[in-house]
Design a protein around this motif. Sequence first.
Motif, PDB file in Angstrom:
ATOM      1  N   HIS A 185       0.878  -1.183   0.000  1.00  0.00           N
ATOM      2  CA  HIS A 185       0.000   0.000   0.000  1.00  0.00           C
ATOM      3  C   HIS A 185       0.912   1.228   0.000  1.00  0.00           C
ATOM      4  CE1 HIS A 185      -3.739  -2.064   1.985  1.00  0.00           C
ATOM      5  NE2 HIS A 185      -3.015  -2.938   1.304  1.00  0.00           N
ATOM      6  N   TYR A 222      -5.129  13.880  -5.049  1.00  0.00           N
ATOM      7  CA  TYR A 222      -6.007  12.700  -5.086  1.00  0.00           C
ATOM      8  C   TYR A 222      -5.212  11.442  -5.458  1.00  0.00           C
ATOM      9  CZ  TYR A 222      -9.817  16.068  -5.082  1.00  0.00           C
ATOM     10  OH  TYR A 222     -10.673  17.076  -4.735  1.00  0.00           O
ATOM     11  N   ALA A 264      -8.377   1.864  -4.163  1.00  0.00           N
ATOM     12  CA  ALA A 264      -9.457   1.566  -3.210  1.00  0.00           C
ATOM     13  C   ALA A 264     -10.814   1.858  -3.837  1.00  0.00           C
ATOM     14  CB  ALA A 264      -9.284   2.436  -1.964  1.00  0.00           C
ATOM     15  N   PHE A 274     -15.284   1.825  -2.695  1.00  0.00           N
ATOM     16  CA  PHE A 274     -16.108   1.991  -1.489  1.00  0.00           C
ATOM     17  C   PHE A 274     -17.557   1.595  -1.764  1.00  0.00           C
ATOM     18  CE2 PHE A 274     -12.399   4.577  -1.269  1.00  0.00           C
ATOM     19  CZ  PHE A 274     -11.962   4.443   0.042  1.00  0.00           C
ATOM     20  N   HIS A 305     -17.381   6.661  -0.529  1.00  0.00           N
ATOM     21  CA  HIS A 305     -16.385   7.217   0.398  1.00  0.00           C
ATOM     22  C   HIS A 305     -17.054   8.309   1.224  1.00  0.00           C
ATOM     23  CE1 HIS A 305     -12.852   9.669   1.609  1.00  0.00           C
ATOM     24  NE2 HIS A 305     -12.339   8.464   1.801  1.00  0.00           N
ATOM     25  N   TYR A 306     -16.694   8.398   2.503  1.00  0.00           N
ATOM     26  CA  TYR A 306     -17.419   9.332   3.377  1.00  0.00           C
ATOM     27  C   TYR A 306     -17.234  10.802   2.980  1.00  0.00           C
ATOM     28  CZ  TYR A 306     -12.889   9.832   5.630  1.00  0.00           C
ATOM     29  OH  TYR A 306     -11.562  10.071   5.870  1.00  0.00           O
ATOM     30  N   ARG A 307     -16.194  11.111   2.178  1.00  0.00           N
ATOM     31  CA  ARG A 307     -16.032  12.510   1.756  1.00  0.00           C
ATOM     32  C   ARG A 307     -16.718  12.796   0.418  1.00  0.00           C
ATOM     33  NH1 ARG A 307     -11.772  14.823   4.877  1.00  0.00           N
ATOM     34  NH2 ARG A 307     -10.438  13.191   5.702  1.00  0.00           N
ATOM     35  N   ALA A 308     -17.201  11.768  -0.279  1.00  0.00           N
ATOM     36  CA  ALA A 308     -17.840  11.991  -1.586  1.00  0.00           C
ATOM     37  C   ALA A 308     -19.240  12.540  -1.360  1.00  0.00           C
ATOM     38  CB  ALA A 308     -17.897  10.686  -2.373  1.00  0.00           C
ATOM     39  N   LYS A 319      -9.771   6.845 -11.497  1.00  0.00           N
ATOM     40  CA  LYS A 319      -8.553   6.160 -11.040  1.00  0.00           C
ATOM     41  C   LYS A 319      -8.264   4.955 -11.938  1.00  0.00           C
ATOM     42  CE  LYS A 319      -9.944   5.740  -6.550  1.00  0.00           C
ATOM     43  NZ  LYS A 319      -9.876   5.542  -5.091  1.00  0.00           N
ATOM     44  N   GLU A 359     -13.394  -6.789   0.272  1.00  0.00           N
ATOM     45  CA  GLU A 359     -12.611  -6.976   1.501  1.00  0.00           C
ATOM     46  C   GLU A 359     -13.533  -7.438   2.620  1.00  0.00           C
ATOM     47  OE1 GLU A 359      -9.024  -4.502   3.082  1.00  0.00           O
ATOM     48  OE2 GLU A 359     -10.818  -3.465   3.664  1.00  0.00           O
TER      49      GLU A 359
HETATM   50  C1  FAD Z   1      -8.593  -1.543   0.432  1.00  0.00           C
HETATM   51  C2  FAD Z   1      -8.182  -0.304   1.186  1.00  0.00           C
HETATM   52  C3  FAD Z   1      -6.894  -0.224   1.729  1.00  0.00           C
HETATM   53  C4  FAD Z   1      -6.498   0.919   2.433  1.00  0.00           C
HETATM   54  N1  FAD Z   1      -5.231   0.962   2.954  1.00  0.00           N
HETATM   55  C5  FAD Z   1      -4.799   2.070   3.601  1.00  0.00           C
HETATM   56  C6  FAD Z   1      -3.466   2.154   4.095  1.00  0.00           C
HETATM   57  O1  FAD Z   1      -2.668   1.227   3.947  1.00  0.00           O
HETATM   58  N2  FAD Z   1      -3.088   3.279   4.754  1.00  0.00           N
HETATM   59  C7  FAD Z   1      -3.952   4.347   4.920  1.00  0.00           C
HETATM   60  O2  FAD Z   1      -3.541   5.353   5.524  1.00  0.00           O
HETATM   61  N3  FAD Z   1      -5.233   4.303   4.455  1.00  0.00           N
HETATM   62  C8  FAD Z   1      -5.676   3.192   3.800  1.00  0.00           C
HETATM   63  N4  FAD Z   1      -6.960   3.134   3.298  1.00  0.00           N
HETATM   64  C9  FAD Z   1      -7.877   4.257   3.563  1.00  0.00           C
HETATM   65  C10 FAD Z   1      -7.856   5.330   2.451  1.00  0.00           C
HETATM   66  O3  FAD Z   1      -6.577   5.902   2.367  1.00  0.00           O
HETATM   67  C11 FAD Z   1      -8.910   6.359   2.814  1.00  0.00           C
HETATM   68  O4  FAD Z   1     -10.205   5.799   2.739  1.00  0.00           O
HETATM   69  C12 FAD Z   1      -8.865   7.667   2.057  1.00  0.00           C
HETATM   70  O5  FAD Z   1      -9.736   8.591   2.714  1.00  0.00           O
HETATM   71  C13 FAD Z   1      -9.354   7.583   0.605  1.00  0.00           C
HETATM   72  O6  FAD Z   1      -8.362   7.091  -0.167  1.00  0.00           O
HETATM   73  P1  FAD Z   1      -8.552   6.961  -1.761  1.00  0.00           P
HETATM   74  O7  FAD Z   1      -7.312   6.364  -2.244  1.00  0.00           O
HETATM   75  O8  FAD Z   1      -9.837   6.324  -2.097  1.00  0.00           O
HETATM   76  O9  FAD Z   1      -8.595   8.526  -2.172  1.00  0.00           O
HETATM   77  P2  FAD Z   1      -9.179   9.288  -3.460  1.00  0.00           P
HETATM   78  O10 FAD Z   1      -9.517   8.360  -4.567  1.00  0.00           O
HETATM   79  O11 FAD Z   1      -8.205  10.391  -3.738  1.00  0.00           O
HETATM   80  O12 FAD Z   1     -10.522   9.886  -2.890  1.00  0.00           O
HETATM   81  C14 FAD Z   1     -10.510  10.749  -1.739  1.00  0.00           C
HETATM   82  C15 FAD Z   1     -11.805  11.552  -1.709  1.00  0.00           C
HETATM   83  O13 FAD Z   1     -11.769  12.512  -2.768  1.00  0.00           O
HETATM   84  C16 FAD Z   1     -12.841  12.298  -3.676  1.00  0.00           C
HETATM   85  N5  FAD Z   1     -12.277  12.544  -5.001  1.00  0.00           N
HETATM   86  C17 FAD Z   1     -11.461  11.749  -5.722  1.00  0.00           C
HETATM   87  N6  FAD Z   1     -11.111  12.346  -6.881  1.00  0.00           N
HETATM   88  C18 FAD Z   1     -11.719  13.561  -6.887  1.00  0.00           C
HETATM   89  C19 FAD Z   1     -11.754  14.654  -7.795  1.00  0.00           C
HETATM   90  N7  FAD Z   1     -11.089  14.609  -8.955  1.00  0.00           N
HETATM   91  N8  FAD Z   1     -12.481  15.777  -7.459  1.00  0.00           N
HETATM   92  C20 FAD Z   1     -13.146  15.853  -6.290  1.00  0.00           C
HETATM   93  N9  FAD Z   1     -13.159  14.821  -5.378  1.00  0.00           N
HETATM   94  C21 FAD Z   1     -12.456  13.697  -5.678  1.00  0.00           C
HETATM   95  C22 FAD Z   1     -13.312  10.862  -3.437  1.00  0.00           C
HETATM   96  O14 FAD Z   1     -14.680  10.636  -3.733  1.00  0.00           O
HETATM   97  C23 FAD Z   1     -13.059  10.717  -1.949  1.00  0.00           C
HETATM   98  O15 FAD Z   1     -14.122  11.298  -1.246  1.00  0.00           O
HETATM   99  C24 FAD Z   1      -7.409   2.010   2.606  1.00  0.00           C
HETATM  100  C25 FAD Z   1      -8.704   1.921   2.077  1.00  0.00           C
HETATM  101  C26 FAD Z   1      -9.086   0.786   1.373  1.00  0.00           C
HETATM  102  C27 FAD Z   1     -10.483   0.694   0.814  1.00  0.00           C
END
Ligand code: FAD
Length: 307
Positions: free
Chosen positions: A83, A133, A152, A154, A158-161, A174, A215
Motif C-alpha cells: 500500500h 487525489y 481503493a 467503497f 467514500h465518506y467525503r464523496a 482512477k 474486503e
Molecule cells: C482496500 C483499502 C486499503 C487501504 N489501505 C490504507 C493504508 O494502507 N493506509 C492508509 O492510511 N489508508 C488506507 N486506506 C484508507 C484510504 O486511504 C482512505 O479511505 C482515504 O480517505 C481515501 O483514499 P482513496 O485512495 O480512495 O482517495 P481518493 O480516490 O483520492 O478519494 C478521496 C476523496 O476525494 C474524492 N475525489 C477523488 N477524486 C476527486 C476529484 N477529482 N475531485 C473531487 N473529489 C475527488 C473521493 O470521492 C473521496 O471522497 C485504505 C482503504 C481501502 C479501501
Amino acid sequence: MTRTPSIVDRIGAAGGRIPFSVEFSPPRDADAEARLWRAVREFERMGPAFVSMTYGAGGSTRDRTVRVTGDLAEETTLLPVAHLTAVGHSVDELRAMCGAYADRGISNILVLRGDPPGDPLGDWVKHPEGVEYAEDLVRLVRDMGDFHVGVASFPEGHYRAPDLDHDTRYLVSKLRAGAEYSITQMFFDVDDYLRLRDRVVAFDAEQGAKPIIPEIMPITSLRSARRSLELSGSKLPARLEERLTKAAGDGPEENRAAVREVGIEVATELAERLISEGAPCLHFITLNFARATREVLTNLGLATHAA
Ligand SMILES: Cc1cc2nc3c(=O)[nH]c(=O)nc-3n(C[C@H](O)[C@H](O)[C@H](O)COP(=O)(O)OP(=O)(O)OC[C@H]3O[C@@H](n4cnc5c(N)ncnc54)[C@H](O)[C@@H]3O)c2cc1C
C-alpha cells in the motif's frame, strides 16, 4: 526491476475455485513482528493469491513497512502488494518509496490517498509538494515504470464523496488513469458491493470489466470492530449489530468467544454470497493473525492446504 506477476494475472490463473488474499499491517515492535511472521508462515501453507501490507497513517511506519514488505518478497513464496499513501509526502518522497519497493522486487502497489494522521476523519491537507487525489498518484506510479497498480473502492461510497454518483466517477477516473483493479473497503451488506459493481459498469463498461475485490473483516471483538467501522466510515447493518450485541451479552466485558463465533459465521455467509455472485477473489483483513481467516476458509471448503 524483477518482474513479478500482476494481481489481475494471479487471480485470473486461480483455476476452478475462487482465490483468496490477505491484508497484513506493519508490526509495531519485535514481538508484533514475530507474530506477523507466524501468521505469514501459516498463510504460506494455505496458498493466498497475494498478500497486501498496509501503510501506517501519515506514513508513520514508512521504513518498517518497506523493510517487512521487502522481506515478504524475498523470503517467502507469497506475492506482496505494497500500500502506498499520498498523505504527508512530497512527490520526490513518493518516487523514492516506489524506488525502494522496486529495489526489493515489489512491482504491485495499492495506491491510496490516505487519511490525515491523528484524526482520520479530520480535514485533508495536501502536502505542499505532494498530490491531491489518489488518481494523481496512480499516474505518478505508472509513469515511474513497470508497476501494477490497484486502488481503493467503497461499496457504501467514500465518506467525503458528496454522493454515490461522484464516488463512482472518481473511482472510474482512477481506473482510467491506469489502475488495473480495486480492493473495496470492508462492508457487511453484499448488496452494497453488487450496486457498486453495477454503477461502475453503467458508468464505463470497459473500466467495469476490471476486478473489484471485496474486503472481508471476520469480527472477533465487537469493541474493535466498532472502532474499525468508525475509522473507515462504514456501517454495521442493524440486524447484524443486534446479532453481535446479543452474543456480546450485557456484562462489563463482552463475551469474546460468543462474538467470535458469530463473527466467523457472518464472514462465512458474506463470502458464500460473494462467491455465488461471481466475486473475483476474497480479500481478508487479518490483523496479523491467521486463525479467524483460516476458520472462514475451512467453512467455505477453501482451506485444503491449511494446517
Ligand atoms: C482496500 C483499502 C486499503 C487501504 N489501505 C490504507 C493504508 O494502507 N493506509 C492508509 O492510511 N489508508 C488506507 N486506506 C484508507 C484510504 O486511504 C482512505 O479511505 C482515504 O480517505 C481515501 O483514499 P482513496 O485512495 O480512495 O482517495 P481518493 O480516490 O483520492 O478519494 C478521496 C476523496 O476525494 C474524492 N475525489 C477523488 N477524486 C476527486 C476529484 N477529482 N475531485 C473531487 N473529489 C475527488 C473521493 O470521492 C473521496 O471522497 C485504505 C482503504 C481501502 C479501501
